[in-house]
Design a protein around this motif. Structure first.
Motif, PDB file in Angstrom:
ATOM      1  N   TYR A   7       3.661  55.222  49.501  1.00  0.00           N
ATOM      2  CA  TYR A   7       5.108  56.052  49.658  1.00  0.00           C
ATOM      3  C   TYR A   7       5.656  55.513  50.823  1.00  0.00           C
ATOM      4  CZ  TYR A   7       8.043  60.011  49.769  1.00  0.00           C
ATOM      5  OH  TYR A   7       9.142  60.760  49.513  1.00  0.00           O
ATOM      6  N   PHE A  11      10.115  53.127  52.211  1.00  0.00           N
ATOM      7  CA  PHE A  11      11.011  53.329  52.957  1.00  0.00           C
ATOM      8  C   PHE A  11      11.416  52.515  53.988  1.00  0.00           C
ATOM      9  CE2 PHE A  11       9.973  57.011  50.495  1.00  0.00           C
ATOM     10  CZ  PHE A  11      11.290  57.683  49.971  1.00  0.00           C
ATOM     11  N   ASN A  76       4.590  63.984  47.863  1.00  0.00           N
ATOM     12  CA  ASN A  76       5.723  64.288  48.634  1.00  0.00           C
ATOM     13  C   ASN A  76       5.191  64.831  49.708  1.00  0.00           C
ATOM     14  OD1 ASN A  76       8.295  64.271  46.716  1.00  0.00           O
ATOM     15  ND2 ASN A  76       6.790  65.259  45.540  1.00  0.00           N
ATOM     16  N   ILE A 127      13.090  59.670  54.449  1.00  0.00           N
ATOM     17  CA  ILE A 127      12.297  60.426  53.477  1.00  0.00           C
ATOM     18  C   ILE A 127      12.898  61.792  53.706  1.00  0.00           C
ATOM     19  CG2 ILE A 127       9.971  61.673  53.408  1.00  0.00           C
ATOM     20  CD1 ILE A 127       8.638  58.909  54.348  1.00  0.00           C
ATOM     21  N   LYS A 130      16.194  61.948  51.851  1.00  0.00           N
ATOM     22  CA  LYS A 130      15.949  61.804  50.330  1.00  0.00           C
ATOM     23  C   LYS A 130      15.525  63.359  49.718  1.00  0.00           C
ATOM     24  CE  LYS A 130      12.476  60.007  46.843  1.00  0.00           C
ATOM     25  NZ  LYS A 130      11.700  61.204  46.802  1.00  0.00           N
ATOM     26  N   SER A 131      14.356  63.905  50.673  1.00  0.00           N
ATOM     27  CA  SER A 131      14.225  65.239  50.214  1.00  0.00           C
ATOM     28  C   SER A 131      15.202  66.254  50.313  1.00  0.00           C
ATOM     29  CB  SER A 131      12.939  65.815  51.277  1.00  0.00           C
ATOM     30  OG  SER A 131      11.926  64.791  51.036  1.00  0.00           O
TER      31      SER A 131
END
Length: 189
Positions: A7, A11, A76, A127, A130-131
């Motif tokens: 994950y 990024f 996540n 991250i 994006k969230s």
């Protein structure tokens, strides 16, 4: 642990030494179904990466009704970022809907990674962005769509979650009663 590393690599770039440092700071934990990982009124002191299960973020309104804000599935990060960054008590609860497994980073570990790994802050910023974009994209249509459309949109956006979430939580998220959700589900089948 590989889920987390894969994950993060979406990024930014990390070398093997940086990956080993991240792994050395990560702690794996579990929370049983229906237990609360975090409760309102507490100051968050860690960030987690969910590797298995589903959690939900909820709060109580001024009438005492429990309201589900959103669901979080595997792969996540989870944190009440405002409370975490500002060292203030959270207003939200985070509850395991299923048995959950996750990787924990303490605030001190996050600070160490930030000071040691040059691209760390950029990766975390991407991250976070994006969230936040996903959160806005989740909430905006909820304001304008009717209940049936909100349910259909949920099914389109989160097909893997739909059958794993209790109807009462899903109805709360959609802003409708459980009986209304049952009627909608019967109607569209």
């Amino acid at each position: 642990m590989e889920q987390l590393i894969n994950y993060l690599l979406h990024f930014g770039q990390l070398n093997q030494q940086q990956i080993e440092l991240i792994k050395s700071r990560a702690v794996t934990r579990t929370t049983k179904k229906d237990a609360y990982y975090h409760e309102a009124g507490r100051i968050p002191r860690e960030i987690i990466f969910l590797t298995a299960g589903i959690m939900r973020v909820c709060y109580y309104n001024n009438k005492g009704d429990e309201i589900t804000k959103y669901f979080i599935g595997e792969n996540n990060f989870i944190a009440d970022i405002n409370s975490y960054n500002q060292h203030t008590p959270s207003t939200e609860y985070i509850q395991a809907i299923t048995d959950c497994e996750y990787i924990v980073f303490s605030k001190a570990d996050m600070e160490e990674l930030s000071m040691t790994i040059i691209p760390w802050d950029t990766i975390i910023a991407k991250i976070t962005a994006k969230s936040l974009a996903e959160k806005v994209n989740r909430i905006s249509p909820m304001m304008t769509e009717d209940a049936t459309e909100r349910y259909l949109m949920f099914l389109r956006n989160f097909p893997a979650l739909a059958n794993r979430i209790p109807l009462s939580y899903l109805a709360s998220y959609l802003g409708i009663t459980q009986s209304s959700l049952s009627r909608i589900r019967r109607k569209i089948r």
